[in-house]
Enzyme design. Structure first.
Site, PDB file in Angstrom:
ATOM      1  N   CYS A   2       0.864  -1.167   0.000  1.00 23.82           N
ATOM      2  CA  CYS A   2       0.000   0.000   0.000  1.00 23.82           C
ATOM      3  C   CYS A   2       0.904   1.222   0.000  1.00 23.82           C
ATOM      4  O   CYS A   2       2.115   1.113   0.165  1.00 23.82           O
ATOM      5  CB  CYS A   2      -0.856   0.010   1.250  1.00 23.82           C
ATOM      6  N   ARG A  27       1.258   1.448  -5.963  1.00 30.09           N
ATOM      7  CA  ARG A  27       1.452   0.509  -4.845  1.00 30.09           C
ATOM      8  C   ARG A  27       0.183  -0.262  -4.495  1.00 30.09           C
ATOM      9  O   ARG A  27       0.203  -1.121  -3.618  1.00 30.09           O
ATOM     10  CB  ARG A  27       1.899   1.288  -3.605  1.00 30.09           C
ATOM     11  N   TRP A  75      -3.612  -2.155  -1.491  1.00 36.11           N
ATOM     12  CA  TRP A  75      -3.565  -3.431  -2.213  1.00 36.11           C
ATOM     13  C   TRP A  75      -3.934  -4.466  -1.162  1.00 36.11           C
ATOM     14  O   TRP A  75      -3.224  -4.649  -0.173  1.00 36.11           O
ATOM     15  CB  TRP A  75      -2.169  -3.697  -2.767  1.00 36.11           C
ATOM     16  N   ASN A  99       0.893   0.398   5.784  1.00 31.46           N
ATOM     17  CA  ASN A  99       1.408  -0.411   4.682  1.00 31.46           C
ATOM     18  C   ASN A  99       2.178  -1.561   5.300  1.00 31.46           C
ATOM     19  O   ASN A  99       3.083  -1.321   6.091  1.00 31.46           O
ATOM     20  CB  ASN A  99       2.332   0.440   3.798  1.00 31.46           C
ATOM     21  N   GLY A 100       1.821  -2.803   4.944  1.00 32.58           N
ATOM     22  CA  GLY A 100       2.549  -3.951   5.481  1.00 32.58           C
ATOM     23  C   GLY A 100       1.577  -4.995   5.997  1.00 32.58           C
ATOM     24  O   GLY A 100       0.401  -5.016   5.613  1.00 32.58           O
ATOM     25  N   GLU A 481       9.534 -14.558 -19.444  1.00 29.97           N
ATOM     26  CA  GLU A 481       9.033 -13.181 -19.401  1.00 29.97           C
ATOM     27  C   GLU A 481       7.804 -13.015 -20.298  1.00 29.97           C
ATOM     28  O   GLU A 481       6.826 -12.355 -19.914  1.00 29.97           O
ATOM     29  CB  GLU A 481      10.160 -12.215 -19.817  1.00 29.97           C
ATOM     30  N   LYS A 485       4.085 -11.774 -19.078  1.00 29.24           N
ATOM     31  CA  LYS A 485       3.345 -10.636 -19.650  1.00 29.24           C
ATOM     32  C   LYS A 485       1.941 -11.078 -20.058  1.00 29.24           C
ATOM     33  O   LYS A 485       0.961 -10.379 -19.818  1.00 29.24           O
ATOM     34  CB  LYS A 485       4.057 -10.045 -20.886  1.00 29.24           C
ATOM     35  N   GLU A 488      -0.187 -11.641 -16.819  1.00 31.48           N
ATOM     36  CA  GLU A 488      -0.517 -10.419 -16.093  1.00 31.48           C
ATOM     37  C   GLU A 488      -1.593  -9.613 -16.799  1.00 31.48           C
ATOM     38  O   GLU A 488      -2.470  -9.048 -16.166  1.00 31.48           O
ATOM     39  CB  GLU A 488       0.721  -9.509 -15.994  1.00 31.48           C
ATOM     40  N   HIS A 504       9.242 -34.261 -21.617  1.00 33.14           N
ATOM     41  CA  HIS A 504       9.295 -34.837 -20.268  1.00 33.14           C
ATOM     42  C   HIS A 504       8.005 -34.605 -19.495  1.00 33.14           C
ATOM     43  O   HIS A 504       7.970 -34.807 -18.283  1.00 33.14           O
ATOM     44  CB  HIS A 504      10.491 -34.268 -19.504  1.00 33.14           C
ATOM     45  N   LYS A 603       2.254  -2.360  -8.625  1.00 37.18           N
ATOM     46  CA  LYS A 603       3.568  -2.173  -9.254  1.00 37.18           C
ATOM     47  C   LYS A 603       4.701  -2.519  -8.292  1.00 37.18           C
ATOM     48  O   LYS A 603       5.717  -3.058  -8.694  1.00 37.18           O
ATOM     49  CB  LYS A 603       3.675  -0.709  -9.710  1.00 37.18           C
TER      50      LYS A 603
HETATM   51  O1  M6R Z   1      10.421  -3.733  -8.552  1.00 38.58           O
HETATM   52  P1  M6R Z   1      10.926  -5.142  -8.781  1.00 38.58           P
HETATM   53  O2  M6R Z   1      11.742  -5.264 -10.003  1.00 38.58           O
HETATM   54  O3  M6R Z   1      11.608  -5.693  -7.578  1.00 38.58           O
HETATM   55  O4  M6R Z   1       9.611  -5.981  -8.999  1.00 38.58           O
HETATM   56  C1  M6R Z   1       9.664  -7.365  -9.140  1.00 38.58           C
HETATM   57  C2  M6R Z   1       8.356  -7.911  -9.625  1.00 38.58           C
HETATM   58  O5  M6R Z   1       7.335  -7.614  -8.710  1.00 38.58           O
HETATM   59  C3  M6R Z   1       7.964  -7.360 -10.987  1.00 38.58           C
HETATM   60  O6  M6R Z   1       8.959  -7.594 -11.940  1.00 38.58           O
HETATM   61  C4  M6R Z   1       6.642  -7.991 -11.462  1.00 38.58           C
HETATM   62  O7  M6R Z   1       6.827  -9.345 -11.721  1.00 38.58           O
HETATM   63  C5  M6R Z   1       6.120  -7.242 -12.674  1.00 38.58           C
HETATM   64  N1  M6R Z   1       4.707  -7.054 -12.523  1.00 38.58           N
HETATM   65  C6  M6R Z   1       6.401  -7.924 -13.961  1.00 38.58           C
HETATM   66  O8  M6R Z   1       5.757  -7.349 -15.036  1.00 38.58           O
END
Ligand code: M6R
Length: 608
Positions: A2, A27, A75, A99-100, A481, A485, A488, A504, A603
């Site tokens: 948060c 956040r 969040w 936050n936490g 990756e 994407k 997400e 396998h 984020k």
């Molecule tokens: O800020 P960071 O690079 O430590 O974040 C790591 C992950 O949370 C971040 O890469 C996340 O997987 C993204 N949403 C990927 O698109």
């Protein structure tokens, strides 16, 4: 995950809080709230959704101006996104933003009276403060008492109807900063909230308490309650005002910024056509890596996939052994940490809780920590002993794009630098690799110009519910990756495998409903990868291949072929990321999703 804000000063705190919340809603954007001390009394307004919804609700309340208040972007960890669960939480006259995670919330709830009106762990802090206040007779006393009772990770700000013009803040874990302006004081999880107003900041350390008394006065206390002096840092950072510049989403803008990001990284680490890694404070750390012949890299999410790419390039060009770990796993297993072996921690935000926990582990053993961050002055950047930067500029899209690419290029250059230092990389090979890298931004521009191809590919796959991403060797981290994407942004199931692993087990998943996204540019694993893709095609998988321009074989195998310019395989893997990002982006748009704010995500992951 948060974000919290506090303000006391001469401005309309409603505007400061709403503008600040817009900056920290990366956040968490499932609910928002604020409390303001107005002339008509305290007004607490909370809403589900992001800051636009909160602003609408505030506007409907009529006059809501005042000179001090708290704000929060949530969040959800404990309890669904709802108005009742949104912060600030309240116990009689005490308001709290948090936050936490409070780990002993259930135990505390069992003996505190309540009433508890939310499902959150945070509300318990307000009640704990109230209970302590009744015993101690002062809010300051209640704060220290509460700190001794709560367990977990937190950044908390507090205000009370009985303490006009005062704010308290304390933390253990997540970042919490105090911004000192002219006749105004800010509390925030992120410097960006107050950079438009002041560059003077105090970074709170775990256990410390800040007590703001009016617009000019703030005192700091140690965990034990003694008054302490804190260093005021004058930031050299700029307020990052960024808008979409005509793009429908930040993510698309950020995808198109990637050639410039690569140029930034090249400008930072290539001097006179040779690689000179620019490490801020502590460049000796690379000599230590060479001496130890070992490097640990730890990160989360996309940064972890970038780290895997780093392993392939660093081992290939410098023969330094690289161990890569996910921070969330590393912190709870019993890692064997060899004496003197440095760790490279990668994090776009520099605030990822798991990665910060790993930093602490290395610091406790006095092992050197090199950071690679995008956000200067973040907790990771401040804590590391040596620093590199992604130089990607503000990244707003929750799905990382340009920061990921910048990280790959930085790791590629780190690999060349290590190879150059230890003599493993010959002069002419290094020269060729650098020349190839210098062409990368133009090659990226070419890929980015082919919008229609990605829209068409998205059209083809939008109805499919499952995706398998395949690559071998240096392309495997990129497959991971690409799948992330797609997950997400589209909420479709997507998994990545090294192509050779299909037989396998995962091959059992393949039928005519499965999209197989294969990374097949020309490389030493080209033929092997194509063979694996043929096997998936024989089971009716729908092949979408990313390969080298003019590759008729790969093109004829696939239902859809996305081409990239020919280049060295350690760089063509980087080029592959653009079609992967764009295909996921356009598929999500075709499905009508909010690309910048995917559901359930934030984020910056500041909780475990
Ligand atoms: O800020 P960071 O690079 O430590 O974040 C790591 C992950 O949370 C971040 O890469 C996340 O997987 C993204 N949403 C990927 O698109």
């Amino acid at each position: 995950m948060c974000g919290i804000i506090g303000y006391i000063g001469f401005r309309d705190s409603k505007e400061v809080l709403l503008k600040g919340l817009k900056k920290i809603q990366y956040r968490g954007y499932d609910s928002m709230g604020l409390v303001i001390a107005t002339e008509q009394g305290f007004k607490r307004i909370r809403s589900v959704g992001d800051v636009r919804q909160l602003r609408n609700k505030v506007a409907k309340q009529g006059s809501c101006s005042g000179s001090w208040g708290l704000g929060h972007s949530r969040w959800a960890t404990h309890g669904a996104p709802s108005e009742e669960n949104a912060h600030p939480h309240k116990a009689e006259h005490i308001y709290v933003v948090h936050n936490g995670i409070i780990e002993n919330a259930e135990e505390l709830k069992a003996w505190l009276k309540g009433p508890f009106l939310s499902e959150t762990d945070s509300e318990v802090v307000a009640h704990c403060l109230l209970d302590s206040y009744k015993q101690k007779g002062s809010l300051k006393g209640a704060i220290f008492d509460t700190i001794s009772k709560i367990k977990g990770e937190y950044a908390i700000a507090v205000m009370s109807e009985k303490y006009p013009n005062e704010l308290f803040a304390f933390k253990k874990g997540p970042s919490l900063l105090v911004g000192l302006g002219e006749k105004e004081i800010f509390l925030s999880s992120d410097v960006q909230v107050f950079l438009p107003y002041t560059k003077k900041v105090v970074f709170l350390q775990d256990g410390e308490v800040a007590h703001v008394e009016g617009e000019n006065e703030v005192s700091f206390y140690s965990e034990g309650g003694e008054k302490i002096e804190k260093r005021i840092t004058a930031l050299d950072a700029k307020a990052e005002e960024t808008d979409k510049e005509g793009y429908p989403y930040y993510m698309l803008k950020e995808i198109y910024e990637q050639p410039d990001c690569v140029l930034n990284v090249i400008g930072e680490h290539i001097k006179k056509q040779d690689v000179e890694i620019n490490i801020n404070k502590g460049s000796g750390i690379l000599d230590q890596v060479i001496r130890q012949k070992r490097l640990n890299i730890v990160a989360c999410g996309s940064s972890y996939y970038a780290a895997l790419y780093g392993k392939y390039v660093i081992e290939r060009f410098s023969r330094v052994f690289v161990e890569v770990d996910m921070a969330s796993e590393f912190r709870y297993r019993s890692p064997i940490l060899a004496d003197q072996v440095p760790v490279l921690l990668i994090s776009q935000s520099g605030e990822t809780a798991d990665t910060l926990a790993v930093m602490k582990m290395f610091q406790e053993l006095s092992l050197p920590v090199l950071s690679l961050c995008n956000v200067m002055h973040s907790s990771l950047d401040r804590g590391a002993s040596a620093h590199m930067y992604m130089l990607a500029g503000v990244e707003k899209g929750v799905a990382s794009t340009k920061a990921f690419t910048s990280t790959l290029v930085t790791l590629f250059l780190l690999a060349l630098a290590l190879g150059k230092k230890n003599g493993q990389l010959g002069g002419s090979e290094k020269e060729q690799l650098i020349n190839s890298l210098l062409s990368l931004p133009d090659q990226m521009e070419k890929i980015l110009a082919r919008t229609q191809e990605y829209v068409d590919a998205a059209h083809l796959v939008r109805a499919l519910k499952s995706f398998i991403y395949l690559g071998r060797d240096i392309y495997y981290p990129l497959a991971l990756e690409g799948a992330l994407k797609m997950k997400e942004l589209t909420y479709r199931h997507a998994a990545a495998y090294p192509a050779g692993e299909m037989k396998h087990g995962p091959l059992a998943l393949v039928d005519e409903n499965m999209a197989i996204v294969g990374l097949t540019p020309q490389s030493h694993v080209y033929k092997k990868t194509l063979g694996n893709l043929e096997e998936a095609r024989s089971r009716k998988g729908k092949l979408i291949l990313i390969g080298t321009e003019g590759d008729k074989v790969a093109s004829s195998l696939s239902e859809y072929f996305l081409s990239i310019p020919a280049c060295n395989e350690y760089l063509s893997s980087i080029l592959c990321v653009l079609p992967l990002q764009l295909m996921a982006y356009h598929t999500a748009c075709a499905l009508g999703h909010n690309v910048d704010q995917p559901r359930n995500l934030a984020k910056s992951v500041t909780v475990e």
